[in-house]
Design a protein around this motif. Structure first.
Motif, PDB file in Angstrom:
ATOM      1  N   SER A  55      44.508  75.138  54.092  1.00 51.29           N
ATOM      2  CA  SER A  55      45.208  74.408  54.683  1.00 51.29           C
ATOM      3  C   SER A  55      44.966  73.850  56.592  1.00 51.29           C
ATOM      4  O   SER A  55      45.527  74.105  57.122  1.00 51.29           O
ATOM      5  N   CYS A  56      43.932  72.826  56.377  1.00 48.03           N
ATOM      6  CA  CYS A  56      43.467  72.485  57.089  1.00 48.03           C
ATOM      7  C   CYS A  56      43.074  70.587  57.488  1.00 48.03           C
ATOM      8  O   CYS A  56      42.707  71.096  56.039  1.00 48.03           O
ATOM      9  N   LYS A  57      42.598  70.831  58.591  1.00 49.76           N
ATOM     10  CA  LYS A  57      41.916  69.100  58.724  1.00 49.76           C
ATOM     11  C   LYS A  57      40.767  69.594  57.680  1.00 49.76           C
ATOM     12  O   LYS A  57      40.053  68.354  57.084  1.00 49.76           O
ATOM     13  N   HIS A  58      39.743  70.900  57.917  1.00 43.16           N
ATOM     14  CA  HIS A  58      37.969  70.482  57.061  1.00 43.16           C
ATOM     15  C   HIS A  58      38.404  71.961  56.514  1.00 43.16           C
ATOM     16  O   HIS A  58      37.941  72.717  57.191  1.00 43.16           O
ATOM     17  N   ILE A  59      38.918  71.736  55.443  1.00 44.88           N
ATOM     18  CA  ILE A  59      39.062  72.612  54.396  1.00 44.88           C
ATOM     19  C   ILE A  59      37.114  73.242  53.366  1.00 44.88           C
ATOM     20  O   ILE A  59      36.416  72.092  53.456  1.00 44.88           O
ATOM     21  N   GLY A  60      36.836  74.463  53.363  1.00 49.46           N
ATOM     22  CA  GLY A  60      35.574  74.731  53.322  1.00 49.46           C
ATOM     23  C   GLY A  60      34.899  76.356  53.536  1.00 49.46           C
ATOM     24  O   GLY A  60      35.821  76.771  54.575  1.00 49.46           O
ATOM     25  N   ILE A  61      33.659  76.558  52.747  1.00 51.40           N
ATOM     26  CA  ILE A  61      33.150  77.490  53.296  1.00 51.40           C
ATOM     27  C   ILE A  61      32.704  77.709  54.497  1.00 51.40           C
ATOM     28  O   ILE A  61      31.655  76.646  54.553  1.00 51.40           O
ATOM     29  N   ALA A  62      32.561  78.227  55.987  1.00 49.35           N
ATOM     30  CA  ALA A  62      32.400  77.775  56.582  1.00 49.35           C
ATOM     31  C   ALA A  62      31.776  79.467  57.433  1.00 49.35           C
ATOM     32  O   ALA A  62      31.324  79.454  58.409  1.00 49.35           O
ATOM     33  N   GLY A  63      31.556  80.455  56.605  1.00 48.56           N
ATOM     34  CA  GLY A  63      30.400  81.709  57.483  1.00 48.56           C
ATOM     35  C   GLY A  63      31.418  82.693  56.303  1.00 48.56           C
ATOM     36  O   GLY A  63      31.326  82.846  55.283  1.00 48.56           O
ATOM     37  N   ILE A  64      30.219  84.011  56.752  1.00 44.78           N
ATOM     38  CA  ILE A  64      30.073  85.613  55.558  1.00 44.78           C
ATOM     39  C   ILE A  64      30.524  86.013  56.937  1.00 44.78           C
ATOM     40  O   ILE A  64      30.245  86.090  58.676  1.00 44.78           O
ATOM     41  N   VAL A  65      31.000  87.362  56.629  1.00 45.48           N
ATOM     42  CA  VAL A  65      31.371  88.504  57.329  1.00 45.48           C
ATOM     43  C   VAL A  65      31.122  89.845  56.190  1.00 45.48           C
ATOM     44  O   VAL A  65      31.085  89.620  54.759  1.00 45.48           O
TER      45      VAL A  65
END
Length: 152
Positions: A55-65
């Motif tokens: 639900s944003c401009k750049h949708i996708g996997i961004a990182g790991i927690v």
């Protein structure tokens, strides 16, 4: 250790919010879907989790927690001031779970949904299935490796 993917709106909680916490944990709360809740109940300390921006401009996997505290009753369900308040939930019989998670790393680049959908081996990942709206989902070891390889 299990692997997971959680969806979040970056305006609520992003991979940068985890990174800015400098080693501290953030409670993952407010999930109000029974299937997602059931997956959260399976999360254990040490499990790795992809953060997926939605639900944003750049949708996708961004990182790991990493999960730092396994499932416990979500405190927001008891708070009448919270948008996640649930009047049917009681401390004796809570309906919703939360987990705590801490920053591990950002991916070298955001992996967009269209790219994930095109990757061989991710056909069974709920994220790429049409109509899937789950905010918490399991990721198999094979799917995890495919995604990491794609990230570079």
């Amino acid at each position: 250790m299990a692997k997971w993917l959680v969806k979040t709106e970056p305006s609520e909680c992003s991979i940068d919010d985890f990174a800015d916490k400098s080693g501290g944990s953030i409670p993952w709360d407010g999930v109000r879907n029974y299937q997602a809740r059931n997956f959260m109940a399976q999360m254990a300390e040490g499990d790795e989790v992809f953060i997926y921006h939605s639900s944003c401009k750049h949708i996708g996997i961004a990182g790991i927690v990493t999960v730092t505290r396994s499932a416990y009753p979500d405190p927001s369900q008891f708070d009448p001031e919270s948008p996640y308040h649930d009047s049917k939930s009681t401390p004796e019989k809570p309906r919703w779970q939360a987990v705590d998670m801490a920053f591990e790393r950002k991916l070298p680049r955001l992996i967009p949904l269209d790219e994930l959908k095109a990757l061989p081996g991710l056909d069974n990942l709920p994220l790429v299935k049409k109509g899937s709206r789950l905010s918490v989902m399991p990721v198999s070891d094979e799917e995890w490796q495919i995604i990491l390889k794609q990230a570079g």
